[in-house]
Each structure stands twice: as structure tokens, then as C-alpha cells.
Design a protein around this motif. Structure first.
Motif, PDB file in Angstrom:
ATOM      1  N   TYR A 122      37.026   5.485  58.915  1.00  0.00           N
ATOM      2  CA  TYR A 122      36.824   5.734  60.347  1.00  0.00           C
ATOM      3  C   TYR A 122      38.029   5.237  61.139  1.00  0.00           C
ATOM      4  CZ  TYR A 122      35.081   5.123  65.103  1.00  0.00           C
ATOM      5  OH  TYR A 122      34.940   5.145  66.473  1.00  0.00           O
ATOM      6  N   ARG A 123      38.479   4.016  60.818  1.00  0.00           N
ATOM      7  CA  ARG A 123      39.632   3.450  61.518  1.00  0.00           C
ATOM      8  C   ARG A 123      40.903   4.261  61.273  1.00  0.00           C
ATOM      9  NH1 ARG A 123      38.511  -0.195  65.545  1.00  0.00           N
ATOM     10  NH2 ARG A 123      37.186  -1.850  64.794  1.00  0.00           N
ATOM     11  N   MET A 124      40.956   4.934  60.120  1.00  0.00           N
ATOM     12  CA  MET A 124      42.099   5.788  59.793  1.00  0.00           C
ATOM     13  C   MET A 124      41.941   7.198  60.387  1.00  0.00           C
ATOM     14  SD  MET A 124      42.580   4.864  55.762  1.00  0.00           S
ATOM     15  CE  MET A 124      44.098   4.041  55.316  1.00  0.00           C
ATOM     16  N   GLN A 125      40.821   7.419  61.065  1.00  0.00           N
ATOM     17  CA  GLN A 125      40.482   8.719  61.655  1.00  0.00           C
ATOM     18  C   GLN A 125      40.315   9.803  60.586  1.00  0.00           C
ATOM     19  OE1 GLN A 125      43.319   9.485  64.822  1.00  0.00           O
ATOM     20  NE2 GLN A 125      42.565   7.749  66.004  1.00  0.00           N
ATOM     21  N   ARG A 126      39.861   9.391  59.424  1.00  0.00           N
ATOM     22  CA  ARG A 126      39.548  10.309  58.330  1.00  0.00           C
ATOM     23  C   ARG A 126      38.020  10.418  58.294  1.00  0.00           C
ATOM     24  NH1 ARG A 126      43.381   8.001  53.560  1.00  0.00           N
ATOM     25  NH2 ARG A 126      42.112   9.437  52.301  1.00  0.00           N
ATOM     26  N   TYR A 127      37.501  11.187  59.242  1.00  0.00           N
ATOM     27  CA  TYR A 127      36.074  11.134  59.542  1.00  0.00           C
ATOM     28  C   TYR A 127      35.179  11.748  58.468  1.00  0.00           C
ATOM     29  CZ  TYR A 127      37.905   9.779  64.082  1.00  0.00           C
ATOM     30  OH  TYR A 127      38.576   9.137  65.099  1.00  0.00           O
ATOM     31  N   ASP A 128      35.643  12.780  57.778  1.00  0.00           N
ATOM     32  CA  ASP A 128      34.806  13.358  56.724  1.00  0.00           C
ATOM     33  C   ASP A 128      34.567  12.350  55.611  1.00  0.00           C
ATOM     34  OD1 ASP A 128      34.540  15.780  58.057  1.00  0.00           O
ATOM     35  OD2 ASP A 128      36.198  16.737  56.987  1.00  0.00           O
ATOM     36  N   GLU A 129      35.627  11.669  55.195  1.00  0.00           N
ATOM     37  CA  GLU A 129      35.479  10.647  54.159  1.00  0.00           C
ATOM     38  C   GLU A 129      34.640   9.480  54.677  1.00  0.00           C
ATOM     39  OE1 GLU A 129      39.745  10.841  51.988  1.00  0.00           O
ATOM     40  OE2 GLU A 129      39.678  11.077  54.168  1.00  0.00           O
ATOM     41  N   ALA A 130      34.854   9.112  55.919  1.00  0.00           N
ATOM     42  CA  ALA A 130      34.063   8.031  56.516  1.00  0.00           C
ATOM     43  C   ALA A 130      32.579   8.384  56.481  1.00  0.00           C
ATOM     44  CB  ALA A 130      34.512   7.788  57.953  1.00  0.00           C
ATOM     45  N   ARG A 131      32.267   9.623  56.870  1.00  0.00           N
ATOM     46  CA  ARG A 131      30.866  10.051  56.896  1.00  0.00           C
ATOM     47  C   ARG A 131      30.247   9.997  55.498  1.00  0.00           C
ATOM     48  NH1 ARG A 131      31.200  15.256  58.243  1.00  0.00           N
ATOM     49  NH2 ARG A 131      30.578  15.956  56.187  1.00  0.00           N
ATOM     50  N   ASP A 132      30.981  10.455  54.497  1.00  0.00           N
ATOM     51  CA  ASP A 132      30.449  10.446  53.129  1.00  0.00           C
ATOM     52  C   ASP A 132      30.062   9.031  52.691  1.00  0.00           C
ATOM     53  OD1 ASP A 132      30.821  13.187  52.930  1.00  0.00           O
ATOM     54  OD2 ASP A 132      32.698  13.024  51.801  1.00  0.00           O
ATOM     55  N   TYR A 133      30.959   8.088  52.908  1.00  0.00           N
ATOM     56  CA  TYR A 133      30.681   6.713  52.471  1.00  0.00           C
ATOM     57  C   TYR A 133      29.583   6.061  53.310  1.00  0.00           C
ATOM     58  CZ  TYR A 133      34.464   6.634  49.094  1.00  0.00           C
ATOM     59  OH  TYR A 133      35.249   6.880  47.998  1.00  0.00           O
ATOM     60  N   LEU A 134      29.583   6.325  54.601  1.00  0.00           N
ATOM     61  CA  LEU A 134      28.571   5.700  55.453  1.00  0.00           C
ATOM     62  C   LEU A 134      27.189   6.314  55.244  1.00  0.00           C
ATOM     63  CD1 LEU A 134      30.786   5.101  58.560  1.00  0.00           C
ATOM     64  CD2 LEU A 134      29.606   3.344  57.226  1.00  0.00           C
ATOM     65  N   GLU A 135      27.132   7.595  54.968  1.00  0.00           N
ATOM     66  CA  GLU A 135      25.824   8.190  54.650  1.00  0.00           C
ATOM     67  C   GLU A 135      25.274   7.592  53.359  1.00  0.00           C
ATOM     68  OE1 GLU A 135      26.529  12.428  54.852  1.00  0.00           O
ATOM     69  OE2 GLU A 135      26.043  12.488  57.005  1.00  0.00           O
ATOM     70  N   LYS A 136      26.146   7.330  52.394  1.00  0.00           N
ATOM     71  CA  LYS A 136      25.711   6.671  51.157  1.00  0.00           C
ATOM     72  C   LYS A 136      25.253   5.248  51.451  1.00  0.00           C
ATOM     73  CE  LYS A 136      25.236   6.087  46.694  1.00  0.00           C
ATOM     74  NZ  LYS A 136      24.152   6.727  45.949  1.00  0.00           N
ATOM     75  N   ALA A 137      25.970   4.537  52.317  1.00  0.00           N
ATOM     76  CA  ALA A 137      25.580   3.178  52.683  1.00  0.00           C
ATOM     77  C   ALA A 137      24.209   3.160  53.343  1.00  0.00           C
ATOM     78  CB  ALA A 137      26.626   2.555  53.610  1.00  0.00           C
ATOM     79  N   VAL A 138      23.961   4.128  54.237  1.00  0.00           N
ATOM     80  CA  VAL A 138      22.663   4.217  54.908  1.00  0.00           C
ATOM     81  C   VAL A 138      21.566   4.546  53.896  1.00  0.00           C
ATOM     82  CG1 VAL A 138      21.291   5.628  56.511  1.00  0.00           C
ATOM     83  CG2 VAL A 138      23.500   4.705  57.227  1.00  0.00           C
ATOM     84  N   GLU A 139      21.887   5.396  52.955  1.00  0.00           N
ATOM     85  CA  GLU A 139      20.915   5.741  51.907  1.00  0.00           C
ATOM     86  C   GLU A 139      20.507   4.488  51.123  1.00  0.00           C
ATOM     87  OE1 GLU A 139      21.391   7.981  47.687  1.00  0.00           O
ATOM     88  OE2 GLU A 139      22.132   9.098  49.424  1.00  0.00           O
ATOM     89  N   LEU A 140      21.477   3.615  50.849  1.00  0.00           N
ATOM     90  CA  LEU A 140      21.204   2.396  50.090  1.00  0.00           C
ATOM     91  C   LEU A 140      20.554   1.295  50.929  1.00  0.00           C
ATOM     92  CD1 LEU A 140      24.522   2.207  48.023  1.00  0.00           C
ATOM     93  CD2 LEU A 140      22.238   2.790  47.164  1.00  0.00           C
ATOM     94  N   ALA A 141      20.860   1.274  52.225  1.00  0.00           N
ATOM     95  CA  ALA A 141      20.324   0.221  53.101  1.00  0.00           C
ATOM     96  C   ALA A 141      19.938   0.819  54.453  1.00  0.00           C
ATOM     97  CB  ALA A 141      21.342  -0.891  53.282  1.00  0.00           C
ATOM     98  N   PRO A 142      18.850   1.602  54.501  1.00  0.00           N
ATOM     99  CA  PRO A 142      18.481   2.273  55.746  1.00  0.00           C
ATOM    100  C   PRO A 142      18.066   1.332  56.879  1.00  0.00           C
ATOM    101  CG  PRO A 142      16.781   2.572  54.070  1.00  0.00           C
ATOM    102  CD  PRO A 142      17.948   1.909  53.392  1.00  0.00           C
ATOM    103  N   ALA A 143      17.753   0.081  56.554  1.00  0.00           N
ATOM    104  CA  ALA A 143      17.314  -0.863  57.585  1.00  0.00           C
ATOM    105  C   ALA A 143      18.439  -1.756  58.093  1.00  0.00           C
ATOM    106  CB  ALA A 143      16.168  -1.724  57.050  1.00  0.00           C
TER     107      ALA A 143
END
Length: 195
Positions: A122-143
Motif C-alpha cells: 500500500y505504501r508503495m502504491q502497489r494496490y493490487d498486491e496490497a489488496r491480495d495480502y490484506l484480504e488474506k490477512a482479513v480471512e485469517l483474522a476477521p476480528a
């Protein structure tokens, strides 16, 4: 046991951890430092002390202790992740942070390491890659409200207004005290209402 002269790493580590869990951070830090006088090369005590410094909002000392962990255990995933996230937060040394976070993920696949990678992208403005990793993070820790907040920022950066609003709302649902997320949500509603 310490007063009786018992000298094992675990005694110092667990006493320090117990004190930290009881929010007695000064005492916890003192015990960890005592342990490091006896066991100066113990990565777990350096890590524990770093966590204590972080809880005391002394990020500089926490970072120095995490660097000590890496001197003892160069592949320690938690220390690699901590340092990578630190730089992501500052928006500095992002290439180095990316290498460290990737190394951490190879050793340990946890929500917070996926979050760190997403935040670096995200900080690198590479938003597609950011979204992929963050969606996985949310999947693992939705709370986890912070991960939800980070994902909301990515959606907003991609102008995915409805998803951003939903994600910010979820973050606020999990942490009602976050004025930062509330401000982002209100601005998004004002400028890009999806309702």
C-alpha cells in the motif's frame, strides 16, 4: 526462584511476560534486562523486551531490541515482521521492509505478517498486491480492526467505495473508539456515498 539463585532463561522470560500481561511494564522490563545480563544472547528475552518497549510507546528502543533478536536469530519471523512493519508505518526503507516481510512470511504464515506485506505494498502504491495480502490477512483474522482499516485504505485507494465503506464500518464495529477510522468513514460517505 530468581531470588533463590535459579538461573534459567525461562524463569526470566515467563516472569517478565506475566508482569507485562498485568500491565506492570516497568517491572517486566527490569526482569527482562536482568535476564539479559545473565543470558545476553537469548533472542526470546530480547524479543520480550522489545514488546515491552513497544507497549511503553518507545518504538526506537523496541526497534533496537528487535535488531538484537536478528543478530542472534537472523531468520526470526516475528522480529523481521516487526522491523518491516515499523518501516511501513514510517513509509521509509520500503524495499528493505518488503524483503524482510517476505522472509518472515516464508517462515510463518500469520495474519499479521500478511498485513505487514499488504501495508508495505500500500505504501508503495502497489494496490493490487496490497489488496491480495490484506484480504488474506482479513480471512485469517476477521476480528482484527487494524487489518480491516488497512484493507479499507486499499479499497479507497482503488476507488472501490462500497467495499471501503463496508470495511471501515467493520473496523469501527470491532473498535468503536477509533477516531481515525471514523474520520475516514465520514469523509468517504461525504464524498462518495454508496447509500
Amino acid at each position: 526462584a530468581i531470588e533463590a539463585g535459579t538461573q534459567t532463561v525461562n524463569i526470566y522470560y515467563y516472569l517478565s511476560a506475566f508482569l507485562a500481561e498485568s500491565s506492570r511494564f516497568a517491572a517486566a522490563g527490569q526482569v527482562a534486562r536482568q535476564g539479559l545480563e545473565v543470558f545476553p544472547q537469548d533472542a526470546s528475552l530480547h524479543y520480550q523486551l522489545a514488546v515491552i518497549y513497544e507497549r511503553l510507546d518507545d518504538r526506537k528502543q523496541a526497534l533496537l531490541e528487535m535488531e538484537q533478536v536478528l543478530l542472534v536469530e537472523p531468520q526470526n519471523p516475528d522480529a523481521l515482521n516487526f522491523i518491516a512493519y515499523h518501516y511501513a508505518e514510517l513509509g521509509e526503507n520500503l524495499d528493505q521492509a518488503l524483503v524482510q516481510a517476505r522472509m518472515a512470511l516464508e517462515k510463518k504464515q500469520t495474519s499479521y505478517i500478511y498485513d505487514t506485506l499488504g501495508w508495505i505494498y500500500y505504501r508503495m502504491q502497489r494496490y493490487d498486491e496490497a489488496r491480495d495480502y490484506l484480504e488474506k490477512a482479513v480471512e485469517l483474522a476477521p476480528a482484527d480492526p487494524l487489518i480491516q482499516d488497512h484493507l479499507g485504505d486499499v479499497y479507497a485507494a482503488q476507488q472501490r467505495w462500497e467495499e471501503a465503506e463496508k470495511t471501515y464500518r467493520k473496523s469501527l464495529e470491532l473498535d468503536k473508539t477509533s477516531t481515525t477510522v471514523d474520520a475516514k468513514l465520514q469523509l468517504l460517505i461525504k464524498d462518495h456515498s454508496t447509500r
